[in-house]
Design a protein around this motif. Structure first.
Motif, PDB file in Angstrom:
ATOM      1  N   VAL A  34       0.860  -1.184   0.000  1.00  7.38           N
ATOM      2  CA  VAL A  34       0.000   0.000   0.000  1.00  7.38           C
ATOM      3  C   VAL A  34       0.898   1.235   0.000  1.00  7.38           C
ATOM      4  CG1 VAL A  34      -1.753   1.301   1.263  1.00  7.38           C
ATOM      5  CG2 VAL A  34      -1.868  -1.213   1.174  1.00  7.38           C
ATOM      6  N   ALA A  35       0.779   2.029  -1.030  1.00  7.50           N
ATOM      7  CA  ALA A  35       1.705   3.156  -1.221  1.00  7.50           C
ATOM      8  C   ALA A  35       1.659   4.132  -0.053  1.00  7.50           C
ATOM      9  CB  ALA A  35       1.373   3.879  -2.531  1.00  7.50           C
ATOM     10  N   GLU A  36       0.476   4.367   0.481  1.00 14.06           N
ATOM     11  CA  GLU A  36       0.335   5.346   1.554  1.00 14.06           C
ATOM     12  C   GLU A  36       0.950   4.880   2.870  1.00 14.06           C
ATOM     13  OE1 GLU A  36      -2.604   6.362  -1.559  1.00 14.06           O
ATOM     14  OE2 GLU A  36      -1.974   4.506  -0.587  1.00 14.06           O
ATOM     15  N   ASN A  37       1.320   3.612   2.953  1.00 17.12           N
ATOM     16  CA  ASN A  37       1.943   3.080   4.170  1.00 17.12           C
ATOM     17  C   ASN A  37       3.458   3.258   4.199  1.00 17.12           C
ATOM     18  OD1 ASN A  37      -0.548   2.306   5.099  1.00 17.12           O
ATOM     19  ND2 ASN A  37      -0.291   0.129   4.644  1.00 17.12           N
ATOM     20  N   LEU A  38       4.020   3.801   3.125  1.00 17.19           N
ATOM     21  CA  LEU A  38       5.458   4.027   3.068  1.00 17.19           C
ATOM     22  C   LEU A  38       5.761   5.510   3.262  1.00 17.19           C
ATOM     23  CD1 LEU A  38       6.489   1.732   0.073  1.00 17.19           C
ATOM     24  CD2 LEU A  38       6.520   1.204   2.519  1.00 17.19           C
ATOM     25  N   CYS A  39       6.855   5.794   3.927  1.00 15.74           N
ATOM     26  CA  CYS A  39       7.271   7.175   4.201  1.00 15.74           C
ATOM     27  C   CYS A  39       8.063   7.707   3.007  1.00 15.74           C
ATOM     28  CB  CYS A  39       8.115   7.227   5.473  1.00 15.74           C
ATOM     29  SG  CYS A  39       8.805   8.848   5.814  1.00 15.74           S
ATOM     30  N   VAL A  63       5.099  -3.967  -6.219  1.00 10.19           N
ATOM     31  CA  VAL A  63       4.172  -3.072  -6.914  1.00 10.19           C
ATOM     32  C   VAL A  63       3.438  -2.204  -5.898  1.00 10.19           C
ATOM     33  CG1 VAL A  63       2.087  -2.955  -8.346  1.00 10.19           C
ATOM     34  CG2 VAL A  63       3.845  -4.662  -8.840  1.00 10.19           C
ATOM     35  N   PRO A  64       3.468  -0.875  -6.048  1.00  5.69           N
ATOM     36  CA  PRO A  64       2.716   0.002  -5.139  1.00  5.69           C
ATOM     37  C   PRO A  64       1.245   0.075  -5.509  1.00  5.69           C
ATOM     38  CG  PRO A  64       4.009   1.322  -6.664  1.00  5.69           C
ATOM     39  CD  PRO A  64       4.313  -0.109  -6.982  1.00  5.69           C
ATOM     40  N   HIS A  65       0.403   0.052  -4.477  1.00  6.07           N
ATOM     41  CA  HIS A  65      -1.049   0.039  -4.645  1.00  6.07           C
ATOM     42  C   HIS A  65      -1.628   1.214  -3.859  1.00  6.07           C
ATOM     43  CE1 HIS A  65      -4.964  -1.629  -5.406  1.00  6.07           C
ATOM     44  NE2 HIS A  65      -5.211  -1.914  -4.135  1.00  6.07           N
ATOM     45  N   GLY A  66      -2.168   2.203  -4.561  1.00  2.28           N
ATOM     46  CA  GLY A  66      -2.708   3.383  -3.903  1.00  2.28           C
ATOM     47  C   GLY A  66      -4.150   3.198  -3.475  1.00  2.28           C
ATOM     48  N   VAL A  67      -4.521   3.898  -2.399  1.00  2.00           N
ATOM     49  CA  VAL A  67      -5.893   3.797  -1.889  1.00  2.00           C
ATOM     50  C   VAL A  67      -6.541   5.167  -1.671  1.00  2.00           C
ATOM     51  CG1 VAL A  67      -5.465   1.583  -0.755  1.00  2.00           C
ATOM     52  CG2 VAL A  67      -5.126   3.694   0.527  1.00  2.00           C
ATOM     53  N   ALA A  68      -5.823   6.257  -1.972  1.00  2.00           N
ATOM     54  CA  ALA A  68      -6.322   7.579  -1.582  1.00  2.00           C
ATOM     55  C   ALA A  68      -6.357   8.598  -2.701  1.00  2.00           C
ATOM     56  CB  ALA A  68      -5.464   8.129  -0.429  1.00  2.00           C
ATOM     57  N   ALA A  89       6.831   4.528  -6.654  1.00  2.00           N
ATOM     58  CA  ALA A  89       7.097   3.667  -7.809  1.00  2.00           C
ATOM     59  C   ALA A  89       8.574   3.683  -8.184  1.00  2.00           C
ATOM     60  CB  ALA A  89       6.247   4.118  -8.997  1.00  2.00           C
ATOM     61  N   GLN A  90       9.169   4.860  -8.187  1.00  2.00           N
ATOM     62  CA  GLN A  90      10.582   4.966  -8.543  1.00  2.00           C
ATOM     63  C   GLN A  90      11.475   4.303  -7.496  1.00  2.00           C
ATOM     64  OE1 GLN A  90      10.576   9.267  -9.127  1.00  2.00           O
ATOM     65  NE2 GLN A  90      10.881   8.980 -11.325  1.00  2.00           N
ATOM     66  N   ALA A  91      11.155   4.504  -6.220  1.00  2.00           N
ATOM     67  CA  ALA A  91      11.983   3.926  -5.153  1.00  2.00           C
ATOM     68  C   ALA A  91      11.944   2.403  -5.179  1.00  2.00           C
ATOM     69  CB  ALA A  91      11.513   4.445  -3.801  1.00  2.00           C
ATOM     70  N   LEU A  92      10.811   1.846  -5.577  1.00  2.00           N
ATOM     71  CA  LEU A  92      10.654   0.392  -5.593  1.00  2.00           C
ATOM     72  C   LEU A  92      11.083  -0.235  -6.917  1.00  2.00           C
ATOM     73  CD1 LEU A  92       7.162   0.111  -3.839  1.00  2.00           C
ATOM     74  CD2 LEU A  92       9.406  -0.349  -2.819  1.00  2.00           C
ATOM     75  N   LEU A  96       4.712  -0.943 -12.590  1.00  2.00           N
ATOM     76  CA  LEU A  96       3.437  -0.256 -12.724  1.00  2.00           C
ATOM     77  C   LEU A  96       2.965   0.213 -11.357  1.00  2.00           C
ATOM     78  CD1 LEU A  96       0.368  -2.635 -13.112  1.00  2.00           C
ATOM     79  CD2 LEU A  96       2.602  -3.460 -12.400  1.00  2.00           C
ATOM     80  N   VAL A  97       1.921   1.047 -11.377  1.00  2.00           N
ATOM     81  CA  VAL A  97       1.250   1.526 -10.167  1.00  2.00           C
ATOM     82  C   VAL A  97      -0.226   1.189 -10.315  1.00  2.00           C
ATOM     83  CG1 VAL A  97       0.490   3.602  -8.942  1.00  2.00           C
ATOM     84  CG2 VAL A  97       2.852   3.413  -9.672  1.00  2.00           C
ATOM     85  N   THR A  98      -0.886   0.845  -9.192  1.00  2.00           N
ATOM     86  CA  THR A  98      -2.315   0.563  -9.260  1.00  2.00           C
ATOM     87  C   THR A  98      -3.089   1.444  -8.282  1.00  2.00           C
ATOM     88  OG1 THR A  98      -2.174  -1.248  -7.637  1.00  2.00           O
ATOM     89  CG2 THR A  98      -1.877  -1.819  -9.956  1.00  2.00           C
ATOM     90  N   GLU A  99      -4.325   1.711  -8.643  1.00  2.00           N
ATOM     91  CA  GLU A  99      -5.258   2.486  -7.812  1.00  2.00           C
ATOM     92  C   GLU A  99      -6.653   1.929  -8.018  1.00  2.00           C
ATOM     93  OE1 GLU A  99      -6.647   4.589  -5.872  1.00  2.00           O
ATOM     94  OE2 GLU A  99      -5.063   5.695  -4.864  1.00  2.00           O
ATOM     95  N   HIS A 100      -7.647   2.606  -7.437  1.00  2.00           N
ATOM     96  CA  HIS A 100      -9.024   2.122  -7.485  1.00  2.00           C
ATOM     97  C   HIS A 100      -9.912   3.019  -8.340  1.00  2.00           C
ATOM     98  CE1 HIS A 100      -7.319   0.445  -3.777  1.00  2.00           C
ATOM     99  NE2 HIS A 100      -8.170  -0.553  -3.952  1.00  2.00           N
TER     100      HIS A 100
END
Length: 284
Positions: A34-39, A63-68, A89-92, A96-100
């Motif tokens: 979850v992308a928002e869980n990383l600083c 893969v980062p997964h956004g929720v916000a 995304a760049q740090a990891l 790809l990046v995913t969202e809802h």
């Protein structure tokens, strides 16, 4: 025409509560975080959570997964939230990046939930533009996930599959198909799963989510805190019968099971995927 994405295989959602368990899961191909869980400050400084660093060092895709982000809202995407996704995304080194496909706020108020969007032509125009804005700011392709719903809007003009297909046609966005959410909407709203799968542009699928839930008083709750049910695995099988997805990921957010049980769920998912791959290979 979509450029090819990597074959991801079978993965699990990385959560800080089970980070060491995830590290030791046998045969793990990739993880989603979850992308928002990383600083982001730490990421900009080149520091990842140790568990993610170890996984990446082993060649495990993250893969980062956004929720916000709220791409389904009337407002254009918040530049700061887009920047966060891009940094993650760049740090990891993510492919790809995913969202809802959801709206999460309106009028400055947070909903606290991933709410379904009205599937009408006006909504389609607004969301397509929001997707284009996000795509222009992100360094990697974007995929959108269908959400679980407990209501349908009276303004709906299109089915879920038709709406997603229109967005793919207009923007080239990829799809994250959550088969647990399809099951949820089948139980709660009478969604015809087979018909909706037939309406999806299968070539746009980036990967698939599976997750557990529970039925209470005739309502299915997509809890991510229960084992994956046989009906959800059956939906995965239906999708795989049409096209083998590049990857499948198990989500678990609470009530974490013992490591052996989690590994067993991944084995069940892998079995469905392998059977589908074998059928394709044999031309069945």
């Amino acid at each position: 025409m979509h450029s090819p994405l990597p074959r991801l295989g079978v993965g699990v959602g990385w959560r800080a509560e089970i980070d060491t368990v995830v590290e030791r899961l046998p045969g793990l191909d990739w993880v989603e975080v979850v992308a928002e869980n990383l600083c982001t400050d730490s990421l900009r400084a080149g520091r990842l959570p140790e568990s993610l660093r170890l996984l990446r060092a082993r060649g495990v895709t993250v893969v980062p997964h956004g929720v916000a982000l709220g791409l389904g809202g009337a407002d254009t995407p918040d530049p700061a939230r887009l920047d966060r996704l891009a940094v993650v995304a760049q740090a990891l080194g993510a492919p790809l990046v995913t969202e809802h496909l959801a709206f999460v706020r309106a009028g400055g108020r947070e909903a606290g939930h991933l709410l379904p969007v009205p599937r009408c032509r006006d909504s389609l125009r607004v969301i397509a533009e929001n997707i284009r804005i996000a795509q222009a700011e992100l360094p990697v392709p974007l995929a959108l996930e269908n959400v679980a719903a407990h209501l349908a809007w009276p303004e709906d003009e299109l089915t879920e599959g038709e709406f997603l297909a229109e967005l793919v046609e207009r923007t080239g966005v990829r799809l994250l198909v959550d088969v647990a959410n399809l099951h949820t909407n089948h139980v709660n709203l009478g969604l015809d799963i087979a018909a909706e799968l037939d309406r999806l542009p299968l070539e746009a699928i980036a990967y698939v989510h599976v997750a557990g839930g529970v039925e209470r008083d005739g309502v299915w709750h997509d809890t991510h805190a229960h084992p994956v049910s046989e009906p959800v695995l059956a939906v995965l099988g239906e999708l795989c019968a049409r096209a083998v997805p590049p990857g499948v990921l198990l989500e678990r957010d609470d009530n974490f099971p013992p490591p052996a049980e989690l590994a067993g769920e991944l084995t069940a998912v892998r079995g469905v995927l392998e059977k589908a791959t074998e059928r394709v290979t044999q031309g069945v």
